[in-house]
Design a protein around this motif. Sequence first.
Motif, PDB file in Angstrom:
ATOM      1  N   ASP A  48     -27.195   5.457  73.615  1.00  0.00           N
ATOM      2  CA  ASP A  48     -28.636   6.041  73.775  1.00  0.00           C
ATOM      3  C   ASP A  48     -28.191   7.385  73.214  1.00  0.00           C
ATOM      4  O   ASP A  48     -28.889   7.616  72.326  1.00  0.00           O
ATOM      5  N   PHE A  49     -26.849   7.737  73.013  1.00  0.00           N
ATOM      6  CA  PHE A  49     -27.020   8.639  72.246  1.00  0.00           C
ATOM      7  C   PHE A  49     -26.451   8.538  70.782  1.00  0.00           C
ATOM      8  O   PHE A  49     -26.888   9.447  69.799  1.00  0.00           O
ATOM      9  N   ALA A  50     -26.106   7.209  70.167  1.00  0.00           N
ATOM     10  CA  ALA A  50     -25.971   6.442  69.714  1.00  0.00           C
ATOM     11  C   ALA A  50     -28.146   6.619  69.397  1.00  0.00           C
ATOM     12  O   ALA A  50     -28.327   7.216  67.238  1.00  0.00           O
ATOM     13  N   ILE A  51     -28.492   6.629  69.548  1.00  0.00           N
ATOM     14  CA  ILE A  51     -30.068   6.266  69.272  1.00  0.00           C
ATOM     15  C   ILE A  51     -30.386   7.466  69.409  1.00  0.00           C
ATOM     16  O   ILE A  51     -32.241   7.660  68.690  1.00  0.00           O
ATOM     17  N   LEU A  52     -30.361   8.380  70.134  1.00  0.00           N
ATOM     18  CA  LEU A  52     -30.830  10.098  69.941  1.00  0.00           C
ATOM     19  C   LEU A  52     -30.162  10.364  68.817  1.00  0.00           C
ATOM     20  O   LEU A  52     -31.125  10.887  67.727  1.00  0.00           O
ATOM     21  N   ALA A  53     -28.958  10.131  68.069  1.00  0.00           N
ATOM     22  CA  ALA A  53     -28.775  10.621  66.553  1.00  0.00           C
ATOM     23  C   ALA A  53     -29.341  10.403  66.071  1.00  0.00           C
ATOM     24  O   ALA A  53     -29.996  10.736  65.042  1.00  0.00           O
ATOM     25  N   ALA A  54     -29.961   8.845  65.984  1.00  0.00           N
ATOM     26  CA  ALA A  54     -30.828   7.765  65.031  1.00  0.00           C
ATOM     27  C   ALA A  54     -32.045   9.199  64.670  1.00  0.00           C
ATOM     28  O   ALA A  54     -32.857   9.116  64.306  1.00  0.00           O
ATOM     29  N   PHE A  55     -32.811   9.050  66.221  1.00  0.00           N
ATOM     30  CA  PHE A  55     -34.017   9.165  66.258  1.00  0.00           C
ATOM     31  C   PHE A  55     -33.990  10.885  65.557  1.00  0.00           C
ATOM     32  O   PHE A  55     -35.337  12.196  65.583  1.00  0.00           O
ATOM     33  N   VAL A  56     -33.480  12.193  65.986  1.00  0.00           N
ATOM     34  CA  VAL A  56     -32.518  13.773  65.321  1.00  0.00           C
ATOM     35  C   VAL A  56     -33.071  13.524  64.159  1.00  0.00           C
ATOM     36  O   VAL A  56     -33.185  13.895  63.551  1.00  0.00           O
ATOM     37  N   ALA A  57     -31.995  11.858  63.553  1.00  0.00           N
ATOM     38  CA  ALA A  57     -31.713  11.977  62.033  1.00  0.00           C
ATOM     39  C   ALA A  57     -33.086  11.692  61.655  1.00  0.00           C
ATOM     40  O   ALA A  57     -34.128  12.523  60.010  1.00  0.00           O
ATOM     41  N   ILE A  58     -33.980  11.252  61.691  1.00  0.00           N
ATOM     42  CA  ILE A  58     -35.620  10.762  61.548  1.00  0.00           C
ATOM     43  C   ILE A  58     -36.555  12.010  61.665  1.00  0.00           C
ATOM     44  O   ILE A  58     -37.271  12.155  60.826  1.00  0.00           O
ATOM     45  N   ALA A  59     -36.049  12.607  62.548  1.00  0.00           N
ATOM     46  CA  ALA A  59     -37.215  13.513  63.267  1.00  0.00           C
ATOM     47  C   ALA A  59     -36.779  14.676  61.629  1.00  0.00           C
ATOM     48  O   ALA A  59     -37.354  15.621  61.362  1.00  0.00           O
ATOM     49  N   VAL A  60     -35.438  14.842  61.469  1.00  0.00           N
ATOM     50  CA  VAL A  60     -35.539  15.954  60.120  1.00  0.00           C
ATOM     51  C   VAL A  60     -35.404  15.615  58.817  1.00  0.00           C
ATOM     52  O   VAL A  60     -36.012  15.901  58.050  1.00  0.00           O
ATOM     53  N   VAL A  61     -35.324  13.812  59.069  1.00  0.00           N
ATOM     54  CA  VAL A  61     -36.230  13.393  57.699  1.00  0.00           C
ATOM     55  C   VAL A  61     -36.906  13.592  56.867  1.00  0.00           C
ATOM     56  O   VAL A  61     -37.241  13.680  55.827  1.00  0.00           O
ATOM     57  N   GLU A  62     -38.001  13.302  57.814  1.00  0.00           N
ATOM     58  CA  GLU A  62     -39.110  12.651  57.695  1.00  0.00           C
ATOM     59  C   GLU A  62     -39.765  14.218  57.110  1.00  0.00           C
ATOM     60  O   GLU A  62     -40.483  14.179  55.630  1.00  0.00           O
ATOM     61  N   PRO A  63     -39.689  15.157  57.650  1.00  0.00           N
ATOM     62  CA  PRO A  63     -40.852  16.755  57.220  1.00  0.00           C
ATOM     63  C   PRO A  63     -39.869  16.999  55.475  1.00  0.00           C
ATOM     64  O   PRO A  63     -40.380  17.175  55.266  1.00  0.00           O
ATOM     65  N   LEU A  64     -38.304  16.871  55.909  1.00  0.00           N
ATOM     66  CA  LEU A  64     -37.619  18.072  54.523  1.00  0.00           C
ATOM     67  C   LEU A  64     -37.399  16.547  53.307  1.00  0.00           C
ATOM     68  O   LEU A  64     -37.058  16.838  52.619  1.00  0.00           O
ATOM     69  N   GLY A  65     -37.822  15.605  54.029  1.00  0.00           N
ATOM     70  CA  GLY A  65     -37.731  14.874  52.175  1.00  0.00           C
ATOM     71  C   GLY A  65     -36.394  14.739  52.099  1.00  0.00           C
ATOM     72  O   GLY A  65     -35.750  13.769  51.004  1.00  0.00           O
ATOM     73  N   LEU A  66     -35.558  14.276  52.784  1.00  0.00           N
ATOM     74  CA  LEU A  66     -33.765  14.731  52.898  1.00  0.00           C
ATOM     75  C   LEU A  66     -33.352  13.051  52.412  1.00  0.00           C
ATOM     76  O   LEU A  66     -33.738  12.404  53.515  1.00  0.00           O
ATOM     77  N   ASN A  67     -31.994  12.943  51.792  1.00  0.00           N
ATOM     78  CA  ASN A  67     -32.198  11.034  51.905  1.00  0.00           C
ATOM     79  C   ASN A  67     -30.981  11.711  53.515  1.00  0.00           C
ATOM     80  O   ASN A  67     -30.066  12.134  53.691  1.00  0.00           O
ATOM     81  N   PRO A  68     -30.841  10.338  53.949  1.00  0.00           N
ATOM     82  CA  PRO A  68     -30.118   9.607  55.049  1.00  0.00           C
ATOM     83  C   PRO A  68     -28.530   9.970  55.385  1.00  0.00           C
ATOM     84  O   PRO A  68     -28.083  10.582  55.829  1.00  0.00           O
ATOM     85  N   PHE A  69     -27.895  10.078  53.337  1.00  0.00           N
ATOM     86  CA  PHE A  69     -26.744  10.441  53.924  1.00  0.00           C
ATOM     87  C   PHE A  69     -26.117  11.712  54.144  1.00  0.00           C
ATOM     88  O   PHE A  69     -25.603  11.817  54.789  1.00  0.00           O
ATOM     89  N   VAL A  70     -27.644  12.559  53.040  1.00  0.00           N
ATOM     90  CA  VAL A  70     -27.386  14.110  53.358  1.00  0.00           C
ATOM     91  C   VAL A  70     -27.063  14.455  54.674  1.00  0.00           C
ATOM     92  O   VAL A  70     -26.427  15.397  55.286  1.00  0.00           O
ATOM     93  N   VAL A  71     -27.819  13.554  55.656  1.00  0.00           N
ATOM     94  CA  VAL A  71     -28.334  14.334  56.744  1.00  0.00           C
ATOM     95  C   VAL A  71     -27.143  14.289  57.899  1.00  0.00           C
ATOM     96  O   VAL A  71     -26.970  14.094  58.989  1.00  0.00           O
TER      97      VAL A  71
END
Lengths: 290, 338, 232
Positions: free
Chosen positions: A41-64
């Motif tokens: 669940d913590f892994a999924i949490l991390a992934a969703f936080v990444a999604i929440a950051v990447v989508e509005p900012l348009g960052l590269n997932p690796f940078v995130v």
Amino acid sequence: MAEWLNTLLQGLLLGGLYSLFATGLALSFGVMRMINIAHGDFAILAAFVAIAVVEPLGLNPFVVLLLIVPLMGGFGYLLQRLILNRTLGQDILPPLLVTFGFGIIIQNLLLVMFSADTRSLDIGALGTASVALGGDVAVGVLPLIVMAVAVAVLAGLQWLFAATPLGRAFRAASDDSEAAQLMGIDNRHIYALAMAIAMAIVAIAGVFLAIRANIAPTDGPARLLYAFEAVIIGGLGSLWGTLAGGIILGVAQAIGLKADPGWGILAGHLAFLAVLVIRPNGLFARTRER
Amino acid sequence: MSASTPIVERGTRASRVGLLLAALLLLAAIAAPWWAERSSQRLFTEFLYTLALAQMWNLLAGYGGLLSVGQQGFVGLGGYCLVVLGLQAGLNPFFIVPLAGVVAALVAIPAAAVLFRLRGAYFAVGTWVVAEVLRLLVANTASVGGGSGTSITRTVSGIPAWWRESTTLWLALTLGAGATLAVYFLLRSRYGLALTAVRDSEPAAESLGISVARVKWFAYLASAAGCGMAGALIFITKLRIAPEAAFSMDWTATMFFVVIIGGIGTIEGPIVGTLIFFLLREFLSDYGSGYLIVLGTVAVAFMLWLPRGVWGLLASRFDLHFFPVQRRLRNQALKEEK
Amino acid sequence: MSLLVCQGVTAFYGDFQALYGIDLRVEEGETVAIIGSNGAGKSSFLRTLSGLQAAARDSIHLDGLPLGGLPAHRIVGRGVAMVPEGRRLFPSLSVEENLLIGAYSGRPGPWSLERLYALFPILGERRKSAATLLSGGQQQMVAIGRALMSNPRLLLCDELSLGLAPVVIKDIYAALPGIKAAGSSVLVVEQDVGQAMKVADRLYCFQEGRVSLEGRPGDLSREQISLAYFGI
């Protein structure tokens, strides 16, 4: 023939991802002797936080990753220091049930915030790029990267454990927590650091998972089970065993999936149970305790 | 030293009051079809099967020291007995309930053979894997409806509505009260002493000549059977079954919540826990996921600050034991001195 | 000023009281021995000094500073190191790693791997092997060395001679002068009264959680010790 070879290679590389999940679990068991039921669940949490950051900012997932990994690491430190340390002791029930409760909380928080829809991290052309190996055999670039990261993480951990004072402290605290205190080791701090590292690795695993596949808020438990199976197949206490365990699990799932789309995950579970029957201590066990 | 003989006793005043109260409640519940509305009857049914499940988990974790997060596997298995034995073989659904217990216990035998190679927390996660294997096997079997499940209305459609509702309640009562009493009598037996000894210290129990493995094995099978029977009953009331719902983690989550809140390792705990669980649900169920977040948080808070649960707190503060299973040593001489 | 001053040290295990107000001093440069039968509270006392067991703040002072109530890992940093009963070496660490982890607290002082290997040459020869593969006497050397690596002002030793052959015990105690020369005072718990009389400047006898006798070995008669030891 080439088709089967491709399947095997896919399964093998999938093992890299599973090993990333398994490493964090093995670490927290190795040092604290506890299983974090909310690991997936913590892994999924991390992934969703990444999604929440990447989508509005348009960052590269690796940078995130540069953001998420330290964030989850710090979170892991606080979680262990403030809550999980209080649950450690002779009785195995408290850590298990507290983390189980965390799993339920995380899943439902994610459902509230992100709905039950599946999401993923878009990496562009890299996501589908592959390297031809001759014949009709090819491997994806992304799975190769994941495998390379998994190997790098394991090598890093091996160095940490074998050659650094912190690694010695981890091993000492794991061997005999009371004697470790007599050496001036603050177990609460050491455990929190171990959880920080485990969570940092979990964050990498979660982000890679979201790059490779669609994820939903309730996917965590399945990830915990794969991680757990990889650890047991590999053998407790064996760092590189988790990679072997991950690969065996990945190959079993890939073969199962090829035979029948409904049988992929089941084949993985059955491979785990088979290992448990044939070699109860795993394939590369170093410790017998479990 | 006084020469008086200490008296070993089990009953307390509270336990006698408790017995009377329990008997009255039992009678009221049996008669419910004649005095309660249909919706209340359904609530009673749900309450009772939840209690049965909680007692089964309590037997495993609270007394056997065996942590399972995979009891949903046996609940689902029991539910699917309705499909195979009812829908396909045409048996009466209420007759299937005890059979589901047998089936679950039979499946638990090979499961135990594999899982007992794992200890402690590893056993716990192992039970989850077994539950997932059962779910995936069912989901991959087209003849029982596959992944999308099937309606089981046909198994109960021949039975008049009043009889269906009433028998369901009586069965739930049998399971809920039965599970409670079964745990009670089990613990008062020689087996119970062995179980508690095993929970408290395996090496010590072993040195007393108790076969730890056998005691645990028995607890695991008994718990599987109980969960299987409850599972069959649950899906009689639901009329539709699908792998996701039947093998849902929520079953075990509920058991764990009820037992922790109520008081693990006590017989009264699950009863109190089930009451609190239904009260919370009554007030919070409108909030959907928020409700589960609250449940999870409450459970974590209990584990951290009140690990003995509500009943554990009450029992130690007021020395209450409605179901006394421990032998109490009362020294006459000591009492007189005070 | 005395190095270690204990006043009214108590210890509890749940409802069971193990120590009933121990008063004890260790002067700078002294070797003090605690003797007493099984269950007299000797080990409980050392556990309390090292912080494994809770103590009242003002019941223990080191160099005039209160030590009681500090967690074990901070007490090491203050200069009190313990050689625990049963040695408690870390099985997954090599001999050298066991010694290195002794220096975890980072207290400055005279001890280093080289100096330890000079004190116990056999450890230098076997520094790469797993600590638990060594003989009992060698393991005891590792345990002592591990404690010395924290450069303690006061070294606590719990039952150094337990389970060891006489000739090995002699070897172990032969290291004592070197340890004192490097600036550590020593407090040993010893069941072997003869051994304790030989090495100690002063000794205390514990009986049922209390100090039953205190004095210099030369000033004490056999009868006094026997009475203090057995209570008969």
